[in-house]
Design an enzyme around this catalytic site. Structure first.
Site, mmCIF file in Angstrom:
data_model
loop_
_atom_site.group_PDB
_atom_site.id
_atom_site.type_symbol
_atom_site.label_atom_id
_atom_site.label_comp_id
_atom_site.label_asym_id
_atom_site.label_seq_id
_atom_site.Cartn_x
_atom_site.Cartn_y
_atom_site.Cartn_z
ATOM 1 N N THR A 131 0.826 -1.217 0.000
ATOM 2 C CA THR A 131 0.000 0.000 0.000
ATOM 3 C C THR A 131 0.856 1.262 0.000
ATOM 4 O OG1 THR A 131 -1.488 1.267 1.433
ATOM 5 C CG2 THR A 131 -0.088 -0.326 2.519
ATOM 6 N N ASP A 132 0.273 2.359 -0.465
ATOM 7 C CA ASP A 132 0.972 3.651 -0.407
ATOM 8 C C ASP A 132 1.047 4.183 1.031
ATOM 9 O OD1 ASP A 132 -1.704 4.335 -0.030
ATOM 10 O OD2 ASP A 132 -1.739 5.918 -1.539
ATOM 11 N N GLU A 133 0.272 3.569 1.947
ATOM 12 C CA GLU A 133 0.226 4.092 3.317
ATOM 13 C C GLU A 133 1.565 3.930 4.041
ATOM 14 O OE1 GLU A 133 -3.439 3.342 5.414
ATOM 15 O OE2 GLU A 133 -4.529 3.027 3.546
ATOM 16 N N TYR A 156 -1.705 -0.603 10.971
ATOM 17 C CA TYR A 156 -1.844 -1.256 9.652
ATOM 18 C C TYR A 156 -0.651 -0.918 8.757
ATOM 19 C CZ TYR A 156 -3.229 -1.708 4.740
ATOM 20 O OH TYR A 156 -3.243 -1.996 3.397
ATOM 21 N N LYS A 160 2.409 -3.281 7.236
ATOM 22 C CA LYS A 160 2.683 -3.439 5.800
ATOM 23 C C LYS A 160 4.117 -2.978 5.485
ATOM 24 C CE LYS A 160 0.280 -4.611 2.882
ATOM 25 N NZ LYS A 160 -0.099 -5.955 2.332
HETATM 26 P P1 NAD Z 1 -9.403 -7.550 2.135
HETATM 27 O O1 NAD Z 1 -9.406 -7.281 3.607
HETATM 28 O O2 NAD Z 1 -10.640 -7.294 1.348
HETATM 29 O O3 NAD Z 1 -8.996 -9.075 1.870
HETATM 30 C C1 NAD Z 1 -7.972 -9.701 2.570
HETATM 31 C C2 NAD Z 1 -8.078 -11.192 2.315
HETATM 32 O O4 NAD Z 1 -7.015 -11.836 3.039
HETATM 33 C C3 NAD Z 1 -9.388 -11.806 2.825
HETATM 34 O O5 NAD Z 1 -9.915 -12.678 1.855
HETATM 35 C C4 NAD Z 1 -8.977 -12.566 4.077
HETATM 36 O O6 NAD Z 1 -9.787 -13.692 4.338
HETATM 37 C C5 NAD Z 1 -7.542 -12.966 3.729
HETATM 38 N N1 NAD Z 1 -6.736 -13.182 4.934
HETATM 39 C C6 NAD Z 1 -6.636 -12.378 6.029
HETATM 40 N N2 NAD Z 1 -5.827 -12.919 6.950
HETATM 41 C C7 NAD Z 1 -5.397 -14.113 6.435
HETATM 42 C C8 NAD Z 1 -4.525 -15.117 6.910
HETATM 43 N N3 NAD Z 1 -3.949 -15.033 8.119
HETATM 44 N N4 NAD Z 1 -4.274 -16.190 6.117
HETATM 45 C C9 NAD Z 1 -4.859 -16.291 4.901
HETATM 46 N N5 NAD Z 1 -5.713 -15.380 4.410
HETATM 47 C C10 NAD Z 1 -5.968 -14.284 5.159
HETATM 48 O O7 NAD Z 1 -8.175 -6.715 1.578
HETATM 49 P P2 NAD Z 1 -7.999 -5.962 0.170
HETATM 50 O O8 NAD Z 1 -8.530 -4.595 0.310
HETATM 51 O O9 NAD Z 1 -8.460 -6.836 -0.922
HETATM 52 O O10 NAD Z 1 -6.402 -5.835 0.128
HETATM 53 C C11 NAD Z 1 -5.607 -6.872 -0.438
HETATM 54 C C12 NAD Z 1 -4.147 -6.493 -0.354
HETATM 55 O O11 NAD Z 1 -3.928 -5.269 -1.052
HETATM 56 C C13 NAD Z 1 -3.664 -6.244 1.079
HETATM 57 O O12 NAD Z 1 -2.361 -6.766 1.206
HETATM 58 C C14 NAD Z 1 -3.672 -4.731 1.219
HETATM 59 O O13 NAD Z 1 -2.696 -4.312 2.159
HETATM 60 C C15 NAD Z 1 -3.328 -4.304 -0.188
HETATM 61 N N6 NAD Z 1 -3.854 -2.984 -0.604
HETATM 62 C C16 NAD Z 1 -5.180 -2.675 -0.442
HETATM 63 C C17 NAD Z 1 -5.656 -1.437 -0.874
HETATM 64 C C18 NAD Z 1 -7.109 -1.069 -0.761
HETATM 65 O O14 NAD Z 1 -7.481 0.074 -1.066
HETATM 66 N N7 NAD Z 1 -8.013 -1.962 -0.352
HETATM 67 C C19 NAD Z 1 -4.775 -0.526 -1.458
HETATM 68 C C20 NAD Z 1 -3.418 -0.878 -1.597
HETATM 69 C C21 NAD Z 1 -2.977 -2.117 -1.175
HETATM 70 P P1 TYD Z 2 -10.765 3.910 4.407
HETATM 71 O O1 TYD Z 2 -11.742 3.484 3.370
HETATM 72 O O2 TYD Z 2 -10.802 3.266 5.748
HETATM 73 O O3 TYD Z 2 -9.317 3.767 3.749
HETATM 74 P P2 TYD Z 2 -7.857 4.280 4.301
HETATM 75 O O4 TYD Z 2 -7.974 4.674 5.712
HETATM 76 O O5 TYD Z 2 -7.039 3.047 4.134
HETATM 77 O O6 TYD Z 2 -7.469 5.390 3.406
HETATM 78 O O7 TYD Z 2 -10.928 5.464 4.639
HETATM 79 C C1 TYD Z 2 -10.812 6.405 3.560
HETATM 80 C C2 TYD Z 2 -10.873 7.801 4.146
HETATM 81 O O8 TYD Z 2 -12.194 8.009 4.684
HETATM 82 C C3 TYD Z 2 -9.922 8.006 5.302
HETATM 83 O O9 TYD Z 2 -9.420 9.348 5.248
HETATM 84 C C4 TYD Z 2 -10.787 7.832 6.536
HETATM 85 C C5 TYD Z 2 -12.151 8.319 6.075
HETATM 86 N N1 TYD Z 2 -13.314 7.664 6.719
HETATM 87 C C6 TYD Z 2 -14.329 8.432 7.308
HETATM 88 O O10 TYD Z 2 -14.278 9.682 7.312
HETATM 89 N N2 TYD Z 2 -15.383 7.774 7.883
HETATM 90 C C7 TYD Z 2 -15.480 6.414 7.893
HETATM 91 O O11 TYD Z 2 -16.460 5.875 8.456
HETATM 92 C C8 TYD Z 2 -14.445 5.631 7.274
HETATM 93 C C9 TYD Z 2 -14.502 4.129 7.262
HETATM 94 C C10 TYD Z 2 -13.378 6.323 6.686
#
Ligand code: NAD
Ligand code: TYD
Length: 351
Positions: A131-133, A156, A160
């Site tokens: 992630t970019d975070e 988180y 990461k």
């Molecule tokens: P998500 O939470 O929707 O899915 C995570 C998946 O991992 C789930 O299916 C869960 O069951 C599985 N999982 C969790 N713990 C596990 C374990 N111990 N063993 C096996 N499986 C396990 O997450 P997402 O949003 O799809 O993100 C996927 C990846 O991309 C992550 O690594 C996240 O850090 C990264 N990412 C997400 C975003 C975003 O905006 N959602 C952006 C950048 C990077």
């Molecule tokens: P989120 O979807 O949790 O992603 P991330 O924190 O990984 O960027 O949140 C996106 C943005 O929205 C973040 O600045 C937090 C804000 N947010 C709210 O204001 N209210 C909410 O209930 C949630 C879940 C997020």
């Protein structure tokens, strides 16, 4: 490469990636390893589960014995690692879960890959999705580059960042062929309704309050989930091991502006008077350690590998709202936990 392990394939991004790979690369065998936490839902993959090149394995990446056995048995050619605890708010209340899955789980996979491939790393690949975070937060200007120093602020992002460091360390120390990509916020179908966009669509629909953290001035760079999957595909097939790529949508939104746009679309699609749901906006105490702004500079990915986002935000956002409004049952299932019934029905007597 023939046998690919995708971890976290039942989650939001993982399910879009598994679908892309199963349909596009019919000569690959795709293994989806997922623990099926609250965020993992096999219903997301019901359209590909019968394909002969798709295999599901239920398991926990934290369980080193299980992971080692699986690798010894299957001898994967490549790993694309997405399994993670992914929600910042949950990491604030329960950081340990994030350390186990995101750090220990990643190192377990690295160890298993290193052991399985130790005789010859040629053609093998461990791709870590991040992630970019990890870069921390920006002021009003600038954007994250691959060279930006890490400065995570939430448990988180710290977990990461730690996993990214381990992946690089395994490349530099053992020569393991690795890749890392760091992506901005994703949006699209199948995202668990705890993240901003699906949570707020669901709340607007049910006329529930919309909890805006702080002043709503935090900025995120939003990318359509299928564009992220396409970027992973491009990097996986074309990048040189040892590299890192940033992936972004070039699409920055201040939270409050995004929320107002969401209200406009949902009200319109539900046939409500324009702006009716604005009254649901409720400012609440800010998230602790809330990063102000994320923005990605994806120039390296564009110039070296030719990837650019394809989905325009106006279209992607409309499609996303439509999907959540049309898939009420999916939302009910994931929020009530009854999606696990699906797993029992499909896999219960087979695993
Ligand atoms: P998500 O939470 O929707 O899915 C995570 C998946 O991992 C789930 O299916 C869960 O069951 C599985 N999982 C969790 N713990 C596990 C374990 N111990 N063993 C096996 N499986 C396990 O997450 P997402 O949003 O799809 O993100 C996927 C990846 O991309 C992550 O690594 C996240 O850090 C990264 N990412 C997400 C975003 C975003 O905006 N959602 C952006 C950048 C990077
Ligand atoms: P989120 O979807 O949790 O992603 P991330 O924190 O990984 O960027 O949140 C996106 C943005 O929205 C973040 O600045 C937090 C804000 N947010 C709210 O204001 N209210 C909410 O209930 C949630 C879940 C997020």
């Amino acid at each position: 490469m023939k046998k690919i392990l995708i971890t976290g394939g039942a989650g939001f991004i993982g399910s879009h990636l598994v679908r892309l790979f199963v349909n596009k690369y019919t000569d690959y065998q795709i293994y989806n390893l997922d623990k099926l936490t609250y965020a993992g839902n096999l219903e997301n993959l019901s359209d590909v589960e019968k394909k002969s090149n798709y295999h599901f394995v239920k398991g926990d990446i934290v369980d080193a014995g299980f992971i080692n056995e699986l690798f010894a048995e299957q001898r994967f050619d490549a790993v694309i690692h997405l399994a993670a605890e992914s929600h910042v708010d949950r990491s604030i209340t329960n950081p340990m879960e994030f350390i186990f899955t995101n750090v220990v789980g990643t190192v377990n996979l690295l160890n298993a890959a290193k052991e399985t491939w130790k005789d010859d790393f040629t053609g093998k690949l461990f791709y870590h999705v991040s992630t970019d975070e990890v870069y921390g937060t920006l002021g009003d200007n600038g954007s994250f580059k691959e060279t930006t120093p890490y400065s995570p602020h939430s448990p988180y992002s710290a977990s990461k960042a730690s996993s990214d460091h381990f992946v690089r360390a395994y490349h530099d120390t053992y020569g393991l062929p690795t890749l890392i990509s760091n992506c901005s916020n994703n949006y699209g179908p199948n995202q668990f309704p705890e993240k901003l966009i699906p949570l707020f669509i669901n709340n607007i629909k049910h006329k529930k309050k919309l909890p805006v953290y702080g002043k709503g001035i935090n900025v995120r760079d939003w990318l359509y989930v299928e564009d992220h999957a396409a970027a992973i595909d491009t990097i996986f097939h074309n990048a040189k091991p040892g590299q890192t790529y940033n992936i972004g949508g070039n699409n920055e939104w201040k939270n409050i502006d995004l929320i107002k746009k969401l209200i406009e679309i949902v009200d319109r699609k539900l046939g409500r008077p324009a702006g009716e749901s604005l009254e649901l906006i409720t400012y609440v105490t800010d998230r602790a350690g809330h990063d102000l702004r994320y923005a990605i500079d994806a120039t390296k990915l564009k110039t070296e590998l030719g990837w650019e986002p394809k989905v325009k935000f106006t279209e992607g956002f409309e499609t996303t709202v439509e999907w959540y409004l049309a898939n009420e049952k999916w939302l009910d299932n994931v929020t009530s936990g009854s999606y696990m019934d699906y797993y029992q029905k499909m896999y219960g007597n087979r695993l």
